[in-house]
Design a protein around this motif. Structure first.
Motif, short mmCIF file in Angstrom:
data_model
loop_
_atom_site.label_atom_id
_atom_site.label_comp_id
_atom_site.label_asym_id
_atom_site.label_seq_id
_atom_site.Cartn_x
_atom_site.Cartn_y
_atom_site.Cartn_z
N VAL A 299 0.81 -1.22 0.00
CA VAL A 299 0.00 0.00 0.00
C VAL A 299 0.84 1.27 0.00
O VAL A 299 0.63 2.16 -0.83
CB VAL A 299 -0.98 0.00 1.20
CG1 VAL A 299 -1.69 1.35 1.31
CG2 VAL A 299 -1.99 -1.14 1.06
N LEU A 300 1.78 1.39 0.90
CA LEU A 300 2.53 2.64 1.06
C LEU A 300 3.78 2.66 0.17
O LEU A 300 4.38 1.60 -0.10
CB LEU A 300 2.93 2.83 2.52
CG LEU A 300 1.78 2.91 3.53
CD1 LEU A 300 2.34 3.06 4.94
CD2 LEU A 300 0.84 4.05 3.21
N PRO A 301 4.20 3.83 -0.28
CA PRO A 301 5.43 3.94 -1.07
C PRO A 301 6.63 3.47 -0.25
O PRO A 301 6.63 3.55 0.97
CB PRO A 301 5.53 5.44 -1.37
CG PRO A 301 4.15 5.97 -1.19
CD PRO A 301 3.53 5.13 -0.12
N ARG A 302 7.64 2.98 -0.94
CA ARG A 302 8.84 2.50 -0.28
C ARG A 302 10.04 3.39 -0.63
O ARG A 302 10.19 3.80 -1.78
CB ARG A 302 9.14 1.06 -0.68
CG ARG A 302 8.01 0.09 -0.33
CD ARG A 302 8.31 -1.31 -0.83
NE ARG A 302 7.22 -2.24 -0.57
CZ ARG A 302 7.22 -3.51 -0.95
NH1 ARG A 302 8.26 -4.01 -1.61
NH2 ARG A 302 6.18 -4.28 -0.68
N GLY A 303 10.87 3.64 0.34
CA GLY A 303 12.07 4.43 0.10
C GLY A 303 11.76 5.80 -0.45
O GLY A 303 10.96 6.55 0.13
N ASP A 304 12.36 6.14 -1.58
CA ASP A 304 12.17 7.44 -2.22
C ASP A 304 10.99 7.45 -3.19
O ASP A 304 10.78 8.44 -3.89
CB ASP A 304 13.44 7.86 -2.97
CG ASP A 304 14.62 8.07 -2.02
OD1 ASP A 304 14.36 8.43 -0.86
OD2 ASP A 304 15.77 7.86 -2.45
N GLU A 305 10.26 6.36 -3.24
CA GLU A 305 9.13 6.25 -4.16
C GLU A 305 8.07 7.30 -3.82
O GLU A 305 7.74 7.54 -2.66
CB GLU A 305 8.53 4.85 -4.06
CG GLU A 305 7.49 4.53 -5.12
CD GLU A 305 6.97 3.11 -4.98
OE1 GLU A 305 6.31 2.64 -5.92
OE2 GLU A 305 7.23 2.47 -3.93
N LYS A 306 7.53 7.96 -4.86
CA LYS A 306 6.48 8.95 -4.67
C LYS A 306 5.11 8.29 -4.72
O LYS A 306 4.90 7.32 -5.47
CB LYS A 306 6.57 10.03 -5.76
CG LYS A 306 7.89 10.77 -5.79
CD LYS A 306 8.11 11.54 -4.50
CE LYS A 306 9.42 12.34 -4.57
NZ LYS A 306 9.69 13.04 -3.29
N PRO A 307 4.15 8.79 -3.93
CA PRO A 307 2.79 8.24 -4.01
C PRO A 307 2.22 8.36 -5.42
O PRO A 307 2.34 9.41 -6.05
CB PRO A 307 2.01 9.12 -3.02
CG PRO A 307 3.04 9.66 -2.09
CD PRO A 307 4.27 9.86 -2.93
N SER A 308 1.64 7.28 -5.90
CA SER A 308 1.08 7.24 -7.24
C SER A 308 -0.41 6.92 -7.18
O SER A 308 -0.97 6.68 -6.11
CB SER A 308 1.79 6.16 -8.06
OG SER A 308 1.50 4.87 -7.52
N ALA A 309 -1.04 6.92 -8.35
CA ALA A 309 -2.46 6.54 -8.42
C ALA A 309 -2.67 5.12 -7.91
O ALA A 309 -3.68 4.81 -7.27
CB ALA A 309 -2.96 6.68 -9.85
N ALA A 310 -1.68 4.24 -8.18
CA ALA A 310 -1.79 2.86 -7.71
C ALA A 310 -1.76 2.80 -6.19
O ALA A 310 -2.51 2.04 -5.57
CB ALA A 310 -0.67 2.02 -8.30
#
Length: 332
Positions: free
Chosen positions: A291-302
C-alpha cells in the motif's frame, strides 16, 4: 454485477418465467441463496433453485434450469450460465471495476452488504437462565437477519452449550474472545476454549481479524503523513511482484461479503460470517505490504487505489464484527 445482485437476478428470472407461463404453477421465492461453487465445480457461483421451482411447475428440475439459464444469460454482468447435474445453475460473472466496488463499500460504510430494507437489530434482553452460547448465537443471528431485512423467528438448530468444565467463559476470556469462540463453530458443535483465545499473535484468528482492521486504519493515518489519501482505482497498475494477484483476491472476497451475509441469514449460521472475516483479514494482511510507497518512491495513483482497497476491506471487517457483537478497535 456483484454476487448479491446475482441472487436478485435469479428471483427476477423465475418471476418472468412463471408470469409468462413457461413455468406456470411454479413458486416464485422471495430470496434465492447463491453460494460459491465448491472446488472443482463449474463456474464461480451456483444455486439449486430449479429443484424448488420444479415442484410447483410439475417439471423436472433440469428443464426448469434450462429455462432459467436462457433468461439469465441475457442479464448484464453475467458472463456465462451452465446447467449441471440434475438441474444446478452455475454462473460466471463478468469482471467488475475495482473502483466501482470500492466506492460502493466506502459509501455504505458498515452497512455494506445490507439488503434493501435491512437495518440494525435492537439489543436483545434474555432471561437470566439463558446460557451465554444461546445468547451469543441468537443475538448474532438476529443482527445478521435484520441486516437482510428479515425477522429472526425460529429455525435455529438446537445449540450445544458451553461445557461445564469451561466455567464462566465471559469472566475467563472477556466478552469479545468468548463470543468469538461461541460463534466460530456450527450450533451443534461444542465451542472450544483455551489460552489461545488470549494470545496476541497470528495463531489467534480473532486477533488476526482485529489486527487486520487496525492495520487498515493505520495505513490511512500513515498515508496522511506522507501527503496522500485513498482514491478508488485499479490497485495493480504498477505491476509490482505479487500485488496484482493479492489485489484481485481482496476485491473478490470484498465482493462476496453481501452473499456471505445472505447465506448466513438463510442458514442461521453466524460461523459462515466468522470464516469469511478470517479470509478477508488474511488477504488484507498480505495486501498491506503493497500500500505505502517505499524508500524514495512517490505516491502514485496505484498507491491511492491500494489504500482505498485496504480501507474497504477494513470496513468489511468492522461491519462483520459489529454484526457478531465483537469490538473492532482502531488501535491494537
Amino acid at each position: 454485477m456483484i454476487p448479491a445482485d446475482l441472487s436478485r437476478a435469479v428471483v427476477h428470472a423465475v418471476r418472468r418465467a412463471v408470469e409468462s407461463g413457461e413455468l406456470g404453477g411454479g413458486c416464485v421465492p422471495e430470496r434465492v441463496v447463491v453460494e460459491r461453487t465448491r472446488p472443482g465445480g463449474v463456474g464461480e457461483y451456483a444455486t439449486p433453485v430449479a429443484f424448488h421451482v420444479a415442484k410447483g411447475a410439475a417439471r423436472v428440475p433440469r428443464d426448469v434450469a434450462d429455462v432459467l439459464a436462457r433468461l439469465l444469460a441475457e442479464e448484464p454482468g453475467i458472463a456465462h450460465v451452465d446447467v449441471t447435474g440434475a438441474g444446478f445453475l452455475n454462473f460466471t460473472l463478468a469482471a467488475r471495476s475495482e473502483a466501482a466496488l470500492v466506492r460502493e463499500v466506502l459509501s455504505a460504510g458498515n452497512r455494506y452488504g445490507y439488503a434493501d430494507g435491512g437495518g440494525e437489530a435492537d439489543p436483545f434482553c434474555w432471561a437470566p437462565r439463558v446460557g451465554p452460547r444461546e445468547r451469543a448465537v441468537r443475538e448474532a443471528v438476529g443482527r445478521i437477519m435484520r441486516s437482510q431485512g428479515q425477522e429472526q423467528g425460529s429455525g435455529i438448530t438446537p445449540l450445544a452449550p458451553v461445557a461445564r468444565r469451561d466455567g464462566d467463559v465471559i469472566a475467563a476470556y472477556g466478552q469479545d474472545a468468548a463470543r468469538w469462540a461461541m460463534l466460530c463453530v456450527p450450533a451443534r458443535e461444542t465451542p472450544a476454549f483455551g489460552p489461545g483465545l488470549l494470545v496476541q499473535d497470528e495463531s489467534n484468528e480473532l486477533f488476526r481479524v482485529r489486527y487486520a482492521h487496525a492495520r487498515a486504519r493505520a495505513l490511512g493515518r500513515n498515508a496522511a503523513l506522507l501527503g496522500f489519501e485513498a482514491e478508488p482505482g485499479e490497485s495493480g497498475e504498477s505491476g509490482e511482484s505479487g500485488e496484482s494477484g493479492v489485489g484481485r483476491e481482496l476485491v473478490r472476497v470484498i465482493a462476496e461479503y453481501p452473499l456471505v451475509l445472505e447465506a448466513a441469514a438463510h442458514h442461521r449460521a453466524p460461523e459462515r460470517l466468522v470464516r469469511h472475516l478470517v479470509t478477508v483479514a488474511d488477504v488484507l494482511l498480505d495486501h498491506q505490504h503493497h500500500v505505502l510507497p517505499r524508500g524514495d518512491e512517490k505516491p502514485s495513483a496505484a498507491h491511492r487505489a491500494r489504500l482505498a482497497l485496504a480501507e474497504a476491506a477494513g470496513t468489511v471487517l468492522a461491519g462483520g464484527l459489529a454484526l457478531l457483537g465483537v469490538d473492532a478497535p482502531d488501535f491494537l
